[in-house]
Design a protein around this motif. Structure first.
Motif, PDB file in Angstrom:
ATOM      1  N   LEU A   1       0.831  -1.213   0.000  1.00  0.00           N
ATOM      2  CA  LEU A   1       0.000   0.000   0.000  1.00  0.00           C
ATOM      3  C   LEU A   1       0.861   1.257   0.000  1.00  0.00           C
ATOM      4  O   LEU A   1       0.506   2.256  -0.630  1.00  0.00           O
ATOM      5  N   ALA A   2       2.005   1.189   0.687  1.00  0.00           N
ATOM      6  CA  ALA A   2       2.904   2.354   0.684  1.00  0.00           C
ATOM      7  C   ALA A   2       3.442   2.589  -0.725  1.00  0.00           C
ATOM      8  O   ALA A   2       3.593   3.735  -1.164  1.00  0.00           O
ATOM      9  N   GLU A   3       3.696   1.508  -1.455  1.00  0.00           N
ATOM     10  CA  GLU A   3       4.181   1.675  -2.838  1.00  0.00           C
ATOM     11  C   GLU A   3       3.111   2.327  -3.723  1.00  0.00           C
ATOM     12  O   GLU A   3       3.403   3.205  -4.531  1.00  0.00           O
ATOM     13  N   PHE A   4       1.869   1.908  -3.545  1.00  0.00           N
ATOM     14  CA  PHE A   4       0.786   2.539  -4.319  1.00  0.00           C
ATOM     15  C   PHE A   4       0.608   4.005  -3.934  1.00  0.00           C
ATOM     16  O   PHE A   4       0.406   4.864  -4.789  1.00  0.00           O
TER      17      PHE A   4
ATOM     18  N   PHE B   1       3.146   6.098  -5.579  1.00  0.00           N
ATOM     19  CA  PHE B   1       2.864   6.350  -6.994  1.00  0.00           C
ATOM     20  C   PHE B   1       1.763   7.403  -7.148  1.00  0.00           C
ATOM     21  O   PHE B   1       1.848   8.284  -8.010  1.00  0.00           O
ATOM     22  N   ALA B   2       0.748   7.319  -6.285  1.00  0.00           N
ATOM     23  CA  ALA B   2      -0.334   8.324  -6.336  1.00  0.00           C
ATOM     24  C   ALA B   2       0.241   9.710  -6.090  1.00  0.00           C
ATOM     25  O   ALA B   2      -0.174  10.695  -6.713  1.00  0.00           O
ATOM     26  N   ASP B   3       1.229   9.782  -5.223  1.00  0.00           N
ATOM     27  CA  ASP B   3       1.865  11.052  -4.932  1.00  0.00           C
ATOM     28  C   ASP B   3       2.634  11.580  -6.145  1.00  0.00           C
ATOM     29  O   ASP B   3       2.605  12.767  -6.451  1.00  0.00           O
ATOM     30  N   LEU B   4       3.288  10.658  -6.850  1.00  0.00           N
ATOM     31  CA  LEU B   4       4.004  11.043  -8.069  1.00  0.00           C
ATOM     32  C   LEU B   4       3.020  11.612  -9.105  1.00  0.00           C
ATOM     33  O   LEU B   4       3.302  12.598  -9.782  1.00  0.00           O
ATOM     34  N   LEU B   5       1.845  10.988  -9.202  1.00  0.00           N
ATOM     35  CA  LEU B   5       0.831  11.484 -10.136  1.00  0.00           C
ATOM     36  C   LEU B   5       0.397  12.895  -9.743  1.00  0.00           C
ATOM     37  O   LEU B   5       0.193  13.765 -10.588  1.00  0.00           O
TER      38      LEU B   5
ATOM     39  N   THR C   1      -7.556   3.214 -12.948  1.00  0.00           N
ATOM     40  CA  THR C   1      -7.559   2.376 -11.753  1.00  0.00           C
ATOM     41  C   THR C   1      -6.865   1.049 -12.064  1.00  0.00           C
ATOM     42  O   THR C   1      -6.787   0.616 -13.209  1.00  0.00           O
ATOM     43  N   TRP C   2      -6.400   0.429 -10.994  1.00  0.00           N
ATOM     44  CA  TRP C   2      -5.702  -0.853 -11.152  1.00  0.00           C
ATOM     45  C   TRP C   2      -6.684  -2.014 -11.104  1.00  0.00           C
ATOM     46  O   TRP C   2      -7.615  -2.032 -10.287  1.00  0.00           O
ATOM     47  N   THR C   3      -6.457  -2.970 -11.977  1.00  0.00           N
ATOM     48  CA  THR C   3      -7.221  -4.222 -11.950  1.00  0.00           C
ATOM     49  C   THR C   3      -6.198  -5.363 -11.920  1.00  0.00           C
ATOM     50  O   THR C   3      -5.032  -5.157 -12.271  1.00  0.00           O
TER      51      THR C   3
ATOM     52  N   ASN D   1      -6.617   1.647  -5.142  1.00  0.00           N
ATOM     53  CA  ASN D   1      -7.399   2.573  -5.967  1.00  0.00           C
ATOM     54  C   ASN D   1      -7.962   3.724  -5.133  1.00  0.00           C
ATOM     55  O   ASN D   1      -8.112   4.843  -5.621  1.00  0.00           O
ATOM     56  N   LEU D   2      -8.256   3.429  -3.890  1.00  0.00           N
ATOM     57  CA  LEU D   2      -8.722   4.475  -2.985  1.00  0.00           C
ATOM     58  C   LEU D   2      -7.628   5.528  -2.775  1.00  0.00           C
ATOM     59  O   LEU D   2      -7.909   6.719  -2.700  1.00  0.00           O
ATOM     60  N   LYS D   3      -6.383   5.083  -2.722  1.00  0.00           N
ATOM     61  CA  LYS D   3      -5.272   6.034  -2.581  1.00  0.00           C
ATOM     62  C   LYS D   3      -5.220   6.952  -3.802  1.00  0.00           C
ATOM     63  O   LYS D   3      -4.941   8.144  -3.702  1.00  0.00           O
ATOM     64  N   LEU D   4      -5.507   6.359  -4.955  1.00  0.00           N
ATOM     65  CA  LEU D   4      -5.537   7.136  -6.200  1.00  0.00           C
ATOM     66  C   LEU D   4      -6.641   8.199  -6.113  1.00  0.00           C
ATOM     67  O   LEU D   4      -6.439   9.372  -6.436  1.00  0.00           O
ATOM     68  N   ALA D   5      -7.819   7.760  -5.656  1.00  0.00           N
ATOM     69  CA  ALA D   5      -8.961   8.676  -5.555  1.00  0.00           C
ATOM     70  C   ALA D   5      -8.664   9.798  -4.562  1.00  0.00           C
ATOM     71  O   ALA D   5      -9.029  10.957  -4.800  1.00  0.00           O
ATOM     72  N   GLU D   6      -7.986   9.448  -3.471  1.00  0.00           N
ATOM     73  CA  GLU D   6      -7.671  10.477  -2.470  1.00  0.00           C
ATOM     74  C   GLU D   6      -6.684  11.497  -3.028  1.00  0.00           C
ATOM     75  O   GLU D   6      -6.816  12.696  -2.791  1.00  0.00           O
ATOM     76  N   ALA D   7      -5.719  11.013  -3.803  1.00  0.00           N
ATOM     77  CA  ALA D   7      -4.761  11.938  -4.425  1.00  0.00           C
ATOM     78  C   ALA D   7      -5.501  12.867  -5.378  1.00  0.00           C
ATOM     79  O   ALA D   7      -5.244  14.068  -5.435  1.00  0.00           O
ATOM     80  N   ALA D   8      -6.468  12.311  -6.138  1.00  0.00           N
ATOM     81  CA  ALA D   8      -7.226  13.123  -7.092  1.00  0.00           C
ATOM     82  C   ALA D   8      -8.080  14.156  -6.365  1.00  0.00           C
ATOM     83  O   ALA D   8      -8.268  15.271  -6.835  1.00  0.00           O
ATOM     84  N   GLU D   9      -8.573  13.782  -5.211  1.00  0.00           N
ATOM     85  CA  GLU D   9      -9.417  14.699  -4.452  1.00  0.00           C
ATOM     86  C   GLU D   9      -8.604  15.904  -3.978  1.00  0.00           C
ATOM     87  O   GLU D   9      -9.132  16.997  -3.840  1.00  0.00           O
ATOM     88  N   ARG D  10      -7.320  15.677  -3.740  1.00  0.00           N
ATOM     89  CA  ARG D  10      -6.477  16.770  -3.243  1.00  0.00           C
ATOM     90  C   ARG D  10      -5.884  17.610  -4.370  1.00  0.00           C
ATOM     91  O   ARG D  10      -5.224  18.605  -4.116  1.00  0.00           O
TER      92      ARG D  10
END
Lengths: 87, 567
Positions: B82-85, B88-92, B106-108, B135-144
């Motif tokens: 999860l830390a790795e994901f 990556f969300a942070d890099l995005l 999103t990842w599948t 994917n939730l980490k991705l969504a949280e990054a997008a929200e910010r």
């Protein structure tokens, strides 16, 4: 298919059309003797799109072996003939 | 390559090149390129100059080696995965600071993974569950981040309607996606590109017979139409109507263009109990025997929209062809014969996609219906002045802030007609512009006795060293034109100019294909002096219109308005 077009000609035309879509080139730029390597846009990356479009056009699913073995318009037409598309 | 093209960059750790032609197909003004194969991190960390939209496809086991172990059924550390994901969300999110828009898929589970069966969601070690959290980490990054969005792979997989992965293409050239999947992905990406560029369609014009219900109302009668009930055909139409209702709730306008007797058709809409859509869901209709293209033009004009906002849905290919020929700007999708296929056809359009939703969007149908009542009031009122006074227009002036930024950016990007320079800004860059020294963005909310219009006006102002207040952006939504807002905005610019000690106000008209309406206003009685495409006013000669009540809150907030230059 026009009334004067034979089944084999129609098959050849559809193959050329599929290749022109796959490689985003004019239909005239895809001669009946076009082949991978000889024809500029038809490189290994372009070949993946060619396989995809030929499958979609004829509703066929090719095996890896078949897909890799196709090197030219003639190869594709021959394979499709074996599957009954030019009859 | 067209220098004005909208540039989309596809970034992936697999071969994504075959997607480029699907994204570019039928889309004018778009240039699609592909980042070097498997260079996701260096590309995102690079400068990304000239890219308008970056779309990122990654395989979960390439983002997180730890998840790769999980997929291989080896011992692994879920927290590390999860830390790795999250990393990556942070890099995005960082990349989104350099590009107007970044979209991440999103990842599948990868196509080669063994099926985890019930273990996938069973407990914290389940790989499906870990991917959901990733994917939730991705969504949280997008929200910010204002310009990072998440696109849903699962939606594309469902839309593909065929196996989404092609193992043969993967074996031959590391292409993950099958052709139907590429089509589905391209639909999502085109929808996003259109949304960002303000090209979202706003109005669906619908045929009735065999489009909204099964059967011909004029022949079968409203009682025998096929709609809802235990009839599979009727059920298909009911599902389609539910979708339309959902789009309407999201701000898409619905209208009817049908060859029918109006009274007969309206009776069916009113009396048939299975109708999901009611009369109040439609902002207008043309139900008659005239040419549909002519009806569309008339209805769209009545609603103050452009033809480029319209989608026309009709089961009859001849009608579709007629409208396509006559009105090329209208989107006329090919339509399936089978009503059971209607919902998928509507979904596949992606032309109503928006990045964010504002309160105005949700209330749009109500606002258009108020507008009909206003026009009726105009028809019953004697003079225009009388009518304007009777409207009791109220204008609220506010500086740009976090709360109104999404709507302000939407207005700026979507408005074509009353738009001085047609400058387009993503929300983030509009906020940046407004935050610069000597810049200010004022927003205008309008209401009258019939209801609220919401945020419908925007001024971008800039104080120049020579003591000129320059109006850089002047945008008014066409649904409030001619009610005094234009003059009220000029008056607001006047008070900003006085506060900043400016001796004159200048607006430069930049002609586009569609912005003649603002020129008509500038050339009207409001303009003091014209010099070429420059229009000038003295700050003291911009009185607010007498029939408009203005509450100016732009002075109350610190740090935004242009007068700060002197403080």
């Amino acid at each position: 298919m026009s009334p004067t077009e034979t089944a084999e000609q129609a098959c050849l035309r559809r193959v050329r059309e599929a290749i022109s879509r796959a490689l985003q080139v004019d239909l005239q730029a895809v001669p009946a003797d076009a082949a991978q390597g000889v024809f500029e846009q038809w490189d290994s990356l372009g070949h993946l799109s060619v396989v995809m479009e030929v499958e979609a056009e004829f509703g066929e699913s090719l095996s890896v072996d078949e897909a890799v073995g196709l090197r030219s318009v003639a190869d594709i037409v021959n394979l499709l003939k074996q599957r009954g598309h030019a009859a | 390559m067209d220098p004005a093209a909208y540039r989309i960059l596809l970034i992936a750790d697999s071969t994504i090149d075959p997607l480029a032609r699907f994204v570019g197909r039928g889309e004018s003004g778009v240039a699609v390129s592909v980042a070097p194969y498997d260079q996701v991190v260096p590309t995102l960390a690079g400068d990304l100059a000239g890219v308008d939209l970056a779309v990122v496809f990654t395989q979960p086991d390439r983002v997180s080696a730890e998840l790769g172990r999980a997929l291989a059924c080896e011992p692994f550390d879920r927290d590390r995965a999860l830390a790795e994901f999250a990393g990556f969300a942070d890099l995005l999110r960082q990349a989104a600071g350099k590009v107007p828009m970044v979209a991440a898929y999103t990842w599948t589970p990868p196509h080669w993974a063994v099926s985890p069966g019930p273990l996938g969601w069973g407990g914290p070690q389940g790989v499906q569950r870990i991917l959901a959290e990733a994917n939730l980490k991705l969504a949280e990054a997008a929200e910010r981040s204002r310009n990072l969005v998440v696109l849903d792979s699962a939606e594309a997989i469902a839309a593909a309607g065929a196996p989404p992965f092609d193992p043969k293409l993967w074996a031959m050239g590391k292409v993950i996606h099958s052709r139907p999947m590429l089509e589905a992905l391209a639909g999502q990406i085109r929808g996003l590109a259109d949304a960002v560029r303000g090209r979202t369609r706003k109005l669906i014009l619908l045929d009735l017979d065999d489009t909204l219900w099964g059967g011909i109302v004029g022949e079968d009668g409203w009682q025998d139409l096929r709609l809802g009930g235990i009839d599979p055909i009727g059920e298909s139409y009911a599902i389609f109507q539910r979708q339309l209702k959902a789009l309407r709730n999201r701000g898409v306008l619905l209208g009817i263009v049908s060859k029918n007797d109006e009274a007969t058709a309206m009776e069916a809409i009113r009396r048939r109990p299975e109708m999901v859509l009611g009369v109040e869901d439609f902002v207008g209709w043309r139900i008659n025997w005239r040419d549909k293209a002519a009806n569309i033009v008339e209805l769209v004009e009545e609603l103050n929209l452009g033809l480029q906002s319209v989608v026309f849905i009709d089961d009859n290919p001849a009608e579709r062809d007629r409208v396509r020929q006559a009105l090329p700007e209208v989107l006329v999708p090919d339509w399936p014969m089978d009503p059971a296929a209607y919902p998928a056809a509507l979904k596949a359009l992606h032309c109503f996609d928006v990045v964010r939703l504002s309160d105005e969007d949700r209330g749009r149908t109500a606002m258009y219906r108020q507008e009909r009542r206003r026009s009726e009031a105009l028809a019953t009122c004697g003079s225009r002045e009388q009518w304007l006074r009777s409207l009791q227009v109220r204008v609220r002036v506010r500086p740009l802030d976090e709360g109104n930024l999404p709507r302000a950016a939407q207005l700026l990007n979507k408005t074509n007609q009353f738009n001085l320079a047609a400058r387009r800004h993503a929300a983030a860059s509009l906020a940046d512009w407004a935050g610069q020294r000597d810049h200010a963005v004022l927003t205008f909310d309008v209401a009258d006795r019939f209801g609220e219009y919401g945020l419908v006006g925007l001024l971008g102002l800039c104080v120049q060293p020579d003591g000129t207040l320059r109006i850089v952006d002047w945008v008014v939504s066409c649904r409030v034109l001619g009610r005094g807002l234009e003059e009220a905005m000029l008056a607001a610019a006047g008070s900003q100019a006085r506060r900043a000690g400016c001796g004159r106000i200048v607006a430069t008209y930049l002609p586009t294909a569609k912005n003649r309406p603002i020129l008509a206003f500038l050339e009207g009685p409001a303009a003091a002096r014209r010099c070429g495409d420059d229009f000038q006013w003295s700050p003291d000669a911009c009185p607010p219109p007498v029939h408009v009540a203005i509450s100016d809150e732009s002075e109350e907030q610190e740090g935004r308005h242009v007068a700060d230059r002197n403080s």
